[in-house]
Design a protein around this motif. Sequence first.
Motif, PDB file in Angstrom:
ATOM      1  N   GLY A   1      39.214  40.343 -11.449  1.00 44.43           N
ATOM      2  CA  GLY A   1      39.489  41.892 -11.296  1.00 44.43           C
ATOM      3  C   GLY A   1      39.481  42.157  -9.870  1.00 44.43           C
ATOM      4  O   GLY A   1      39.319  41.587  -8.839  1.00 44.43           O
ATOM      5  N   LEU A   2      39.882  43.375  -9.822  1.00 46.39           N
ATOM      6  CA  LEU A   2      39.873  44.279  -8.619  1.00 46.39           C
ATOM      7  C   LEU A   2      39.205  45.620  -8.797  1.00 46.39           C
ATOM      8  O   LEU A   2      39.122  46.283  -9.844  1.00 46.39           O
ATOM      9  N   THR A   3      38.556  46.115  -7.612  1.00 44.92           N
ATOM     10  CA  THR A   3      37.773  47.369  -7.766  1.00 44.92           C
ATOM     11  C   THR A   3      38.147  48.184  -6.310  1.00 44.92           C
ATOM     12  O   THR A   3      38.367  47.475  -5.459  1.00 44.92           O
ATOM     13  N   TRP A   4      38.119  49.391  -6.618  1.00 44.84           N
ATOM     14  CA  TRP A   4      38.340  50.354  -5.266  1.00 44.84           C
ATOM     15  C   TRP A   4      37.165  51.231  -5.476  1.00 44.84           C
ATOM     16  O   TRP A   4      36.955  51.887  -6.455  1.00 44.84           O
ATOM     17  N   ASN A   5      36.350  51.642  -4.136  1.00 41.42           N
ATOM     18  CA  ASN A   5      35.421  52.777  -4.176  1.00 41.42           C
ATOM     19  C   ASN A   5      35.466  53.360  -3.065  1.00 41.42           C
ATOM     20  O   ASN A   5      35.531  52.825  -2.055  1.00 41.42           O
ATOM     21  N   LYS A   6      35.472  54.550  -3.030  1.00 45.63           N
ATOM     22  CA  LYS A   6      35.305  55.557  -1.774  1.00 45.63           C
ATOM     23  C   LYS A   6      34.149  56.376  -1.689  1.00 45.63           C
ATOM     24  O   LYS A   6      33.954  57.015  -2.782  1.00 45.63           O
TER      25      LYS A   6
ATOM     26  N   ALA B   1      37.919  42.113  -4.442  1.00 38.51           N
ATOM     27  CA  ALA B   1      38.530  41.265  -5.437  1.00 38.51           C
ATOM     28  C   ALA B   1      37.241  40.406  -6.119  1.00 38.51           C
ATOM     29  O   ALA B   1      36.460  39.980  -5.248  1.00 38.51           O
ATOM     30  N   HIS B   2      37.073  40.230  -7.446  1.00 34.76           N
ATOM     31  CA  HIS B   2      36.120  39.363  -7.855  1.00 34.76           C
ATOM     32  C   HIS B   2      36.582  38.465  -9.010  1.00 34.76           C
ATOM     33  O   HIS B   2      37.814  38.402  -9.635  1.00 34.76           O
ATOM     34  N   ALA B   3      35.545  37.336  -9.017  1.00 37.35           N
ATOM     35  CA  ALA B   3      35.860  36.187 -10.210  1.00 37.35           C
ATOM     36  C   ALA B   3      34.253  36.296 -11.016  1.00 37.35           C
ATOM     37  O   ALA B   3      33.552  36.214 -10.279  1.00 37.35           O
ATOM     38  N   LEU B   4      34.769  36.249 -12.229  1.00 40.96           N
ATOM     39  CA  LEU B   4      33.414  36.036 -13.209  1.00 40.96           C
ATOM     40  C   LEU B   4      33.512  34.635 -13.904  1.00 40.96           C
ATOM     41  O   LEU B   4      34.541  34.465 -14.476  1.00 40.96           O
ATOM     42  N   TYR B   5      32.170  34.075 -14.042  1.00 37.89           N
ATOM     43  CA  TYR B   5      32.300  32.967 -14.978  1.00 37.89           C
ATOM     44  C   TYR B   5      31.000  33.241 -15.849  1.00 37.89           C
ATOM     45  O   TYR B   5      29.935  33.668 -15.048  1.00 37.89           O
TER      46      TYR B   5
ATOM     47  N   LEU C   1      27.828  34.840 -13.519  1.00 33.79           N
ATOM     48  CA  LEU C   1      27.657  35.041 -12.016  1.00 33.79           C
ATOM     49  C   LEU C   1      29.083  35.785 -12.016  1.00 33.79           C
ATOM     50  O   LEU C   1      30.179  35.351 -12.270  1.00 33.79           O
ATOM     51  N   ILE C   2      29.127  36.845 -11.067  1.00 30.53           N
ATOM     52  CA  ILE C   2      30.191  37.334 -10.382  1.00 30.53           C
ATOM     53  C   ILE C   2      30.430  37.035  -8.799  1.00 30.53           C
ATOM     54  O   ILE C   2      29.449  37.459  -8.211  1.00 30.53           O
ATOM     55  N   ALA C   3      31.680  36.563  -8.364  1.00 31.26           N
ATOM     56  CA  ALA C   3      31.626  36.326  -7.024  1.00 31.26           C
ATOM     57  C   ALA C   3      32.549  37.431  -6.518  1.00 31.26           C
ATOM     58  O   ALA C   3      33.761  37.613  -7.125  1.00 31.26           O
ATOM     59  N   ILE C   4      32.216  38.331  -5.509  1.00 34.55           N
ATOM     60  CA  ILE C   4      33.076  39.351  -5.029  1.00 34.55           C
ATOM     61  C   ILE C   4      33.297  38.970  -3.537  1.00 34.55           C
ATOM     62  O   ILE C   4      32.468  38.850  -2.720  1.00 34.55           O
ATOM     63  N   LEU C   5      34.492  39.413  -3.099  1.00 30.53           N
ATOM     64  CA  LEU C   5      35.214  39.432  -1.832  1.00 30.53           C
ATOM     65  C   LEU C   5      35.211  41.133  -1.580  1.00 30.53           C
ATOM     66  O   LEU C   5      36.400  41.482  -2.165  1.00 30.53           O
ATOM     67  N   ASP C   6      34.679  41.576  -0.634  1.00 33.51           N
ATOM     68  CA  ASP C   6      34.517  42.929  -0.353  1.00 33.51           C
ATOM     69  C   ASP C   6      35.214  43.392   0.836  1.00 33.51           C
ATOM     70  O   ASP C   6      34.565  42.980   2.119  1.00 33.51           O
TER      71      ASP C   6
ATOM     72  N   ALA D   1      27.373  37.843  -4.424  1.00 33.68           N
ATOM     73  CA  ALA D   1      27.397  37.208  -5.539  1.00 33.68           C
ATOM     74  C   ALA D   1      26.212  37.991  -6.419  1.00 33.68           C
ATOM     75  O   ALA D   1      25.264  38.379  -5.980  1.00 33.68           O
ATOM     76  N   VAL D   2      26.761  38.064  -7.628  1.00 31.14           N
ATOM     77  CA  VAL D   2      26.128  39.022  -8.849  1.00 31.14           C
ATOM     78  C   VAL D   2      25.709  38.082  -9.829  1.00 31.14           C
ATOM     79  O   VAL D   2      26.572  38.159 -10.747  1.00 31.14           O
ATOM     80  N   PRO D   3      24.575  37.529  -9.857  1.00 36.93           N
ATOM     81  CA  PRO D   3      24.002  37.147 -11.530  1.00 36.93           C
ATOM     82  C   PRO D   3      23.787  38.393 -12.178  1.00 36.93           C
ATOM     83  O   PRO D   3      23.339  39.493 -11.942  1.00 36.93           O
ATOM     84  N   TYR D   4      24.141  38.095 -13.502  1.00 33.11           N
ATOM     85  CA  TYR D   4      23.939  39.270 -14.477  1.00 33.11           C
ATOM     86  C   TYR D   4      23.619  38.785 -15.777  1.00 33.11           C
ATOM     87  O   TYR D   4      24.033  37.602 -16.066  1.00 33.11           O
ATOM     88  N   ILE D   5      22.954  39.552 -16.520  1.00 30.92           N
ATOM     89  CA  ILE D   5      22.659  39.348 -18.191  1.00 30.92           C
ATOM     90  C   ILE D   5      22.822  40.685 -18.706  1.00 30.92           C
ATOM     91  O   ILE D   5      22.111  41.619 -18.347  1.00 30.92           O
ATOM     92  N   SER D   6      23.282  40.656 -20.080  1.00 29.64           N
ATOM     93  CA  SER D   6      23.563  41.743 -20.824  1.00 29.64           C
ATOM     94  C   SER D   6      22.987  41.543 -22.342  1.00 29.64           C
ATOM     95  O   SER D   6      23.107  40.461 -22.736  1.00 29.64           O
TER      96      SER D   6
END
Length: 229
Positions: free
Chosen positions: A130-135, A148-152, A163-168, A190-195
Amino acid sequence: MALFTIKFTRIFFVTLICFAVSAYASDFPQWMDQSTFSSDLRAAARISNLPNPGGGEHYLGLTSSLAMVSAESGENIVIPGVRIAIYPNPGYNLWTRFARWPGSEPVFSVGTGIQVEFPGEQQAVRQAIGLTWNKVFGNGYTQRDISAHALYGRSNRSFDYGLIAILDLHHIIVEGNHEIADYNETIFKAVPYISWMVMSQSKLTLNLPLDSQGLALELSFEWVLGPRD
């Protein structure tokens, strides 16, 4: 069950408000020198616009979140936010996010993002990019993060973790006559997550974004609407 969900939602929102009031950074970022200024904004970039892990079998999500991180200057940065997400089908995720940003005067950030999933060989495995934009419309500066991010991850009926890997691409423009220069920086997070899906209509998510400088935390509560047939 519905009564439990309503009570849980109220408790969560009250907790959000209490944390936001008690731990809010009033003097952010610190302008004493370039290094401190940059480190404050770099810390906040860990939690500026994190991707949605996913929405499950629903069409719409309304999210309230609270993100916290400690900056090098010693400030505890607390960012409350709200997010509207649309899930056109189980493989797509689009959102818009608004957040109250720390500072001596009221400022805010606005962000958006898109995520597309790719089915794995196993039904429980989740893969997405995915892609994100923030201002951030700061007091004396403007911050822009394009990521840009990738999730597995893996999921079952109630839990989703991974885990989500993000290049900011982190970009700062300084306004006025400050002795601080504009700058650009590339940050890997790197963003470990649990929902946890609560009562099939509410989702509680914990994100732990980290980079080479430290760790942050984001807790969010999503009310998902429009279940698929």
